[in-house]
Design a protein around this motif. Structure first.
Motif, PDB file in Angstrom:
ATOM      1  N   ARG A 151       0.764  -0.761   0.087  1.00 44.30           N
ATOM      2  CA  ARG A 151       0.254  -0.028  -0.021  1.00 44.30           C
ATOM      3  C   ARG A 151       0.869   1.616   0.024  1.00 44.30           C
ATOM      4  O   ARG A 151       0.794   2.403  -0.684  1.00 44.30           O
ATOM      5  CB  ARG A 151      -0.858   0.404   1.165  1.00 44.30           C
ATOM      6  N   TRP A 198       0.813   4.497  -2.967  1.00 41.15           N
ATOM      7  CA  TRP A 198       0.868   5.317  -2.517  1.00 41.15           C
ATOM      8  C   TRP A 198       2.312   6.457  -2.694  1.00 41.15           C
ATOM      9  O   TRP A 198       1.633   7.258  -3.275  1.00 41.15           O
ATOM     10  CB  TRP A 198       0.572   6.153  -0.396  1.00 41.15           C
ATOM     11  N   GLY A 236       1.660   9.625  -6.047  1.00 39.67           N
ATOM     12  CA  GLY A 236       1.990  10.545  -5.728  1.00 39.67           C
ATOM     13  C   GLY A 236       3.279  11.166  -6.289  1.00 39.67           C
ATOM     14  O   GLY A 236       3.206  12.228  -6.784  1.00 39.67           O
ATOM     15  N   SER A 289       7.043  10.153  -0.810  1.00 38.48           N
ATOM     16  CA  SER A 289       6.945   9.324  -2.091  1.00 38.48           C
ATOM     17  C   SER A 289       8.062   8.627  -2.985  1.00 38.48           C
ATOM     18  O   SER A 289       8.077   7.210  -2.937  1.00 38.48           O
ATOM     19  CB  SER A 289       6.210  10.457  -3.011  1.00 38.48           C
TER      20      SER A 289
END
Length: 311
Positions: A41, A45, A49, A291
């Protein structure tokens, strides 16, 4: 006289050339990599980003206009607080902070990617050569690496940026030539592990030279480590660029997130409490670094499941 590669029949009974089989295996490897990556996960993400920030940087002229950096044609007043017209307020010249933030994404990503590429390229070459060759070659390379490793990276980068012209290329060079030792150490350790395997001995017995062994056998096996290291180096390069720009060692003619922080400090935004000028570039730097770090951890976990990185 040249000979064409003989076709090979796969398990399904379909005849394919060796090149077609190699392409099919690469596609299967990529598909397997993506299946594993999307189970993380944090990695998803981070990737989302980065894609969003990259799209903002690419389409910056369309989103905010090419003249939004102009000082003479600034649309607002000096240091206006956030409003409907200027969601993130204005700087000391009346320019939109949001527009500057969008333009700054271009410079920060460019510096991060190019500096990381230079750093990883130098570290990979040094690491493979030092791991492959023995004797004084390896000793000299490792002593040079150790010297760069113990020296403060930021201090060396500041020294290079001070004596050279103030430009974006100077910043890229200063970051790239001072941050490669860690990559070199990691690649050398992996090279030593790869060269201890039996197929390297077989390649030498069949007449494989140093260049053939390093390029065809060692490099493909260290590339997963290099890829994971690259994603981590990019975030470090972006932070270093912001630091150099904040110290006034960046190119004053371009807009970067670190340069925005430097301009805010010089404009007295810290003492005046103009948070809208300080917070956005700082948050943007932190988000991009986070990120890349999330993506790097996910890639590292996929390529080396023994690490046990949390998903």
């Amino acid at each position: 006289m040249t000979t064409e590669p003989l076709p090979v029949q796969n398990e399904a009974g379909v005849t394919k050339t060796p090149h077609a089989l190699a392409r099919a295996r690469k596609r299967q490897s990529l598909a397997r990599f993506w299946r594993e990556y999307r189970t993380h996960r944090g990695g998803l993400w981070g990737l989302a980003g980065l894609v969003l920030i990259a799209l903002i940087a690419v389409f910056a002229p369309t989103l905010v206009g090419a003249d939004s950096q102009s000082v003479t044609d600034a649309p607002g007043g000096a240091l206006e607080s956030p409003s409907g017209e200027f969601p993130l307020g204005t700087d000391q010249f009346g320019r939109s902070v949001l527009a500057l933030l969008v333009w700054g994404a271009r410079v920060s990503l460019t510096v991060g990617l190019l500096a990381a590429f230079l750093c990883v390229a130098i570290g990979t070459v040094v690491g493979i050569v030092a791991g492959h060759f023995h004797g004084w070659y390896s000793t000299v390379l490792m002593r040079v690496t150790d010297w760069f490793l113990v020296m403060p990276t930021l201090v060396l980068a500041i020294a290079l940026a001070t004596v050279m012209d103030r430009s974006i290329w100077t910043v890229i060079l200063a970051i790239g030539v001072t941050t490669w030792p860690t990559t070199a150490r990691l690649v050398r350790a992996q090279t030593l592990a790869v060269e201890s395997r039996p197929y390297i001995e077989r390649a030498r017995a069949l007449g494989g030279g140093h260049g053939h062994i390093m390029a065809r056998h060692v490099l493909p096996n260290v590339m997963p480590l290099v890829l994971a290291q690259t994603t981590l180096v990019i975030s470090s390069a972006i932070l270093t660029e912001a630091t150099l720009a904040f110290l006034g060692l960046g190119d004053p003619t371009i807009t970067s997130w670190g340069g925005m922080l430097q301009d805010a400090r010089e404009a007295g935004a810290v003492s005046a409490g103009d948070w809208w000028y300080l917070a956005p570039p700082g948050i943007a730097i932190a988000l991009v670094a986070l990120s890349f770090t999330l993506c790097g951890r996910a890639i590292e976990s996929v390529l080396n499941p023994k690490l046990g990185v949390a998903r």
